[in-house]
Design a protein around this motif. Structure first.
Motif, mmCIF file in Angstrom:
data_model
loop_
_atom_site.group_PDB
_atom_site.id
_atom_site.type_symbol
_atom_site.label_atom_id
_atom_site.label_comp_id
_atom_site.label_asym_id
_atom_site.label_seq_id
_atom_site.Cartn_x
_atom_site.Cartn_y
_atom_site.Cartn_z
ATOM 1 N N ASP A 87 0.809 -1.045 0.216
ATOM 2 C CA ASP A 87 0.052 -0.034 -0.067
ATOM 3 C C ASP A 87 0.746 1.430 0.012
ATOM 4 O O ASP A 87 0.386 2.393 -0.675
ATOM 5 N N ALA A 88 2.155 1.260 0.645
ATOM 6 C CA ALA A 88 2.829 2.623 0.868
ATOM 7 C C ALA A 88 3.417 2.595 -0.574
ATOM 8 O O ALA A 88 3.494 3.799 -0.865
ATOM 9 N N ILE A 89 3.909 1.619 -1.159
ATOM 10 C CA ILE A 89 4.585 1.782 -2.559
ATOM 11 C C ILE A 89 3.382 2.573 -3.596
ATOM 12 O O ILE A 89 3.789 3.128 -4.166
ATOM 13 N N ARG A 90 2.272 1.868 -3.449
ATOM 14 C CA ARG A 90 1.149 2.465 -4.345
ATOM 15 C C ARG A 90 0.967 3.966 -4.050
ATOM 16 O O ARG A 90 1.018 4.952 -4.796
ATOM 17 N N VAL A 91 0.863 4.430 -2.753
ATOM 18 C CA VAL A 91 0.528 5.998 -2.554
ATOM 19 C C VAL A 91 1.885 6.730 -2.554
ATOM 20 O O VAL A 91 1.565 7.897 -3.222
ATOM 21 N N LEU A 92 2.792 6.076 -2.377
ATOM 22 C CA LEU A 92 4.176 7.012 -2.605
ATOM 23 C C LEU A 92 4.609 7.157 -4.021
ATOM 24 O O LEU A 92 4.921 8.243 -4.564
ATOM 25 N N GLU A 93 4.397 6.353 -4.904
ATOM 26 C CA GLU A 93 4.520 6.161 -6.353
ATOM 27 C C GLU A 93 3.341 7.270 -6.975
ATOM 28 O O GLU A 93 3.831 7.994 -7.687
ATOM 29 N N ASN A 94 2.260 7.284 -6.321
ATOM 30 C CA ASN A 94 1.307 8.186 -6.879
ATOM 31 C C ASN A 94 1.717 9.570 -6.316
ATOM 32 O O ASN A 94 1.590 10.545 -7.306
ATOM 33 N N PHE A 95 2.166 9.792 -5.043
ATOM 34 C CA PHE A 95 2.648 11.202 -4.663
ATOM 35 C C PHE A 95 3.697 11.668 -5.745
ATOM 36 O O PHE A 95 3.579 12.838 -6.134
ATOM 37 N N LEU A 96 4.546 10.866 -6.219
ATOM 38 C CA LEU A 96 5.765 11.334 -6.951
ATOM 39 C C LEU A 96 5.286 11.692 -8.403
ATOM 40 O O LEU A 96 6.069 12.506 -9.138
ATOM 41 N N GLU A 97 4.306 11.489 -8.796
ATOM 42 C CA GLU A 97 3.438 11.773 -9.870
ATOM 43 C C GLU A 97 2.805 13.097 -9.833
ATOM 44 O O GLU A 97 2.488 13.812 -10.791
ATOM 45 N N MET A 98 2.665 13.694 -8.729
ATOM 46 C CA MET A 98 1.613 14.929 -8.504
ATOM 47 C C MET A 98 2.487 16.200 -8.857
ATOM 48 O O MET A 98 3.932 16.020 -8.554
ATOM 49 N N ASP A 99 1.957 17.091 -8.930
ATOM 50 C CA ASP A 99 2.606 18.441 -9.045
ATOM 51 C C ASP A 99 2.748 19.094 -7.723
ATOM 52 O O ASP A 99 1.871 19.342 -6.895
ATOM 53 N N TYR A 100 4.301 18.993 -7.253
ATOM 54 C CA TYR A 100 4.706 19.326 -5.809
ATOM 55 C C TYR A 100 6.046 19.701 -5.809
ATOM 56 O O TYR A 100 7.037 18.973 -6.646
#
Length: 359
Positions: A208-221
């Protein structure tokens, strides 16, 4: 001289609130306490110091409570603390000096947060946070959990340390709060997504952490520090799952944002060691000894892992490639850091049996 409102949010803080207020009440000009539902003696303790106690209906949103506390402040500047924070005497003196001398043009002030300590009371982790902000400038908190104070304008950093006095184990609670919020169709912003991934990682929910953190890295931040930390957590997730090749990939991806941190170099050495690529591991463990975290606002005080652990792993790697002389040398260096360590002592016994001169 500036005037200061202390703004705090509380809930069931009877074990810590008095130490906090004792350390600061005679320095600030106003105490604003927003309580979110205490059912212990918190309120009675606060009343010894202030009657400015306001109730706030808890809505699973730390930022909302903090913003409410800020809205009640009437003084020139706002100082915010948590109930388990204190100012030690030397920092009390420094805060008084700041109060007497702060330039009116300053919009916000950064102070160090001494967050964790070892069994001997030595600080092991300290980082900078914006603690004192000018009132009536529209500064505000966002993110319902792991909240962030948004500031702008002129800033100064002072050598004042806020001391954290309690160990927290809120991982399970925090994950539940994140999930509850998402069930309300709440959209996690990038920073909240990053922290949710971090909580999942800390709880051992690696997939679950991998899924969420990979999603985070694709965000505009635009916070590269958080991006690097997300990559490090992803590397740790894959390392925990035994996928050292992917862990190496995420470690090296941090180089896109900053020069190598010591902890990244160490993780790379560890992964190559697990893959039995000992010369590559030796390279990265040596790099660990010469690397530092470049972000001065985040200061890891505990350097034992930067020195002892690479020395110990270099001892092991050189042993694996048959270089006993260097293996012995690095065990001696590890002994100079932690002489009574179990592995240091066992290695000394082994080297003595091989004919090395051991102290």
């Amino acid at each position: 001289m500036i005037s200061i409102s202390l703004c705090m949010i509380t809930k069931n803080e009877e074990k810590s609130i008095e130490n906090c207020l004792k350390s600061v009440h005679d320095i600030v000009d106003e105490l604003i306490i927003v309580d979110t539902g205490s059912n212990d003696n918190t309120i009675e303790i606060i009343k010894k110091y202030s009657n400015n106690i306001y109730n706030f209906n808890w809505i699973n949103d730390f930022s909302a409570a903090r913003n409410y506390s800020f809205s009640l402040a009437t003084k020139d500047y706002i100082l915010w603390l948590d109930a388990d924070d204190v100012l030690l005497e030397e920092d009390r003196v420094k805060l008084i000096e700041l109060k007497n001398n702060l330039c009116d043009a300053t919009d916000y002030v950064g102070m160090m947060y001494d967050y964790s300590f070892d069994d001997n009371g030595n600080c092991t982790y300290s980082f900078r946070r914006n603690r004192l902000v000018k009132n009536f400038r529209g500064f505000y908190w966002d993110c319902f959990m792991h909240e962030r104070l948004n500031v702008w304008g002129n800033h100064e950093d002072y050598d004042i340390h806020i001391t954290h006095t309690r160990k927290h184990d809120n991982n399970k609670r925090n994950i539940e709060n994140f999930r509850k919020k998402m069930l309300e169709n709440y959209y996690l912003n990038p920073r909240e997504t990053y922290y949710y991934g971090g909580e999942l990682f800390a709880g051992g929910y690696y997939d679950d952490a991998i899924r969420v953190l990979e999603n985070f890295l694709e965000m505009d931040y635009d916070d590269n520090y958080d991006k690097v930390n997300a990559l490090i957590k992803l590397a740790d997730c894959y390392s925990s799952k035994g996928d050292y090749e992917k862990a190496i990939k995420y470690c090296t991806n941090t180089f896109n944002y900053e020069i190598p941190r010591a902890e990244v170099c160490y993780k790379l050495g560890y992964c190559f060691q697990k893959l039995q690529k000992y010369y590559e591991a030796i390279f990265w463990f040596k790099e660990t000894l010469h690397s530092n975290c470049p972000n001065e606002n985040f200061m890891k005080v505990d350097n034992s892992w930067i020195n002892y652990l690479p020395y110990q792993q270099l001892c092991c790697c050189y042993y694996e490639v048959g270089d006993l002389k260097n293996s012995f040398r690095y065990n001696e260096l590890a002994a100079s850091e932690i002489p009574n360590d179990y592995y240091v002592i066992k290695n000394k016994e082994m080297f003595k049996s091989l004919g090395f001169q051991v102290d």
